[in-house]
Design a protein around this motif. Structure first.
Motif, mmCIF file in Angstrom:
data_model
loop_
_atom_site.group_PDB
_atom_site.id
_atom_site.type_symbol
_atom_site.label_atom_id
_atom_site.label_comp_id
_atom_site.label_asym_id
_atom_site.label_seq_id
_atom_site.Cartn_x
_atom_site.Cartn_y
_atom_site.Cartn_z
ATOM 1 N N UNK A 38 -11.890 1.099 4.690
ATOM 2 C CA UNK A 38 -11.008 2.056 5.359
ATOM 3 C C UNK A 38 -9.595 1.983 4.768
ATOM 4 N N UNK A 39 -8.922 3.069 4.851
ATOM 5 C CA UNK A 39 -7.520 3.119 4.407
ATOM 6 C C UNK A 39 -6.736 3.834 5.483
ATOM 7 N N UNK A 40 -5.458 4.005 5.229
ATOM 8 C CA UNK A 40 -4.645 4.729 6.193
ATOM 9 C C UNK A 40 -5.256 6.088 6.503
ATOM 10 N N UNK A 74 -7.642 7.012 9.354
ATOM 11 C CA UNK A 74 -7.145 7.117 10.724
ATOM 12 C C UNK A 74 -6.375 8.404 10.998
#
Lengths: 237, 237
Positions: B8-10, B13
């Motif tokens: 996951x990365x920024x 989200x």
DNA sequence: ACAAAAGTGTTCTGATTACACCCATGC
DNA sequence: GCATGGGTGTAATCAGAACACTTTTGT
């Protein structure tokens, strides 16, 4: 005047809608003779393996109260706890993912409703211990402890830490733990009994591996019916 | 295990970041012998011409405390007031523009710091009057009044409603207004003077168009130096 | 002189404190 | 019997409520 700009619409406000919300809870319990609170080891990016308060990001369409309930149900199996909205924590750089304002709650759970098994990434920690929590969770914890203590002397919240039927010495123990002070048992007892807030049940606690007179179980009857309702008011600080 | 999804990365989200924040304040003053709070007639879409609490949408990069200060400076000329974070109001459909969580404050301003002229869309309203406010502002107002009253008896916040030098009868009047009860002047006076929280200044209030003995000005000295610090603790409800 | 507002003193009562004592049980 | 935890009684003190009284001013 006639030359004014176009009427604003929802779109005019788009740039305001780039923030996120989360909920966090300081859940307090009276377990094994001491006050504890619930900790969660974070498993999601970017806080992997850091300990903090149970909590989650919520979607803009999610209700905060429901989100807390879901969080509790998922992890302790039910949401049958006393909950109180603490306040929002909104410091600008409190979260690495961006601007996230968290709505913090504090909660009280009675020890008979504490599950025997917690998910692996959850644990009860002593309320007085010093942990390094993630984000601003130490700050939130402090505020919750402050409100908890205020509530203890001002409102009948203790009963949320105890089962339906409880013994007075547990009641007293909670106060002694929370304030780290001795309680005069005789006077405490007289005050709480004469207040009619609690009622004796006629049942007694059987004791194992200890002696002493068996303690009677009491049960909470609801808040005091204001005895006198003072005529004149006065400050108290 | 090796086949797991991408880290996951920024960006993962993004969908959480579609909410907005606002700040609102219940600013209370003791003016012309009664308790008032500040009202703002909204001028921006979509609340045009509705009365509510002073407040504004804030950008994700804005600090809430600073935003309140700026709001006050812009409209009453300074931000020299006592401010306390009330809580967040987060009901799902509280605002027609979308999900906006508001951080509510309550504030106290001393009457010598109240500007003579307010902007046209602001006014002082009686704290006890019933107004139909926009959004959930009636709810916020109620919570603020509740906290204000709690604070009045628990903490020395009254002094924030009064100038440096004040007379005891104004102090008493505030309590009488807030609780709609008589105060026993003799006992109130004895208690507050003996607490050492206030000190007489030797100056007297000159009276115009009224008779009676001139009142002495007192000044606030800071919170009581805990007289006894009770040994044993006890609940109080 | 009298009304009005400020400020003081005194008594009475009831809550709070401190602490000694009694009760029921296990070993 | 005695240690241990539960529970009651009582005397002394202190804070709070009630209210009468004194002081200082304006008219």
């Amino acid at each position: 005047m006639k030359n004014k700009a176009a009427e604003p619409t929802k779109d005019t406000f788009k740039h305001f809608f780039n923030g996120a919300f989360s909920v966090d809870i300081v859940l307090i319990a009276y377990l094994d003779g001491s006050l504890k609170f619930l900790l969660q080891k974070k498993q999601d990016y970017p806080l992997v393996n850091e300990w903090g308060l149970p909590g989650d990001l919520i979607l803009p369409e999610q209700d905060t109260d429901k989100a807390i309930d879901e969080l509790l149900i998922k992890n302790i199996g039910h949401s049958d706890v006393f909950k109180s909205n603490l306040r929002a924590f909104s410091e600008l750089n409190r979260h690495p993912l961006g601007r996230i304002i968290t709505i913090a709650f504090y909660g009280l759970i009675s020890f008979d409703k504490v599950p025997n098994k917690l998910p692996e990434n959850f644990k009860w920690a002593n309320l007085e211990a010093n942990y390094e929590l993630t984000l601003d969770h130490n700050h939130i914890l402090e505020e919750a402890k402050k409100k908890f203590k205020e509530n203890l002397i001002q409102k009948p919240v203790v009963f949320n830490l105890l089962p339906e039927k409880f013994i007075i010495s547990d009641l007293i123990k909670i106060y002694e733990l929370a304030f780290d002070k001795k309680v005069d048992v005789a006077n405490f007892r007289k005050r709480i009994v004469s207040s009619k807030m609690i009622r004796s049940t006629g049942e007694f606690k059987q004791r194992y591996k200890s002696h002493g007179r068996p303690a009677e179980y009491y049960t909470y009857e609801g808040p005091t019916k204001k005895k006198s309702e003072k005529e004149s008011i006065l400050f108290n600080f």
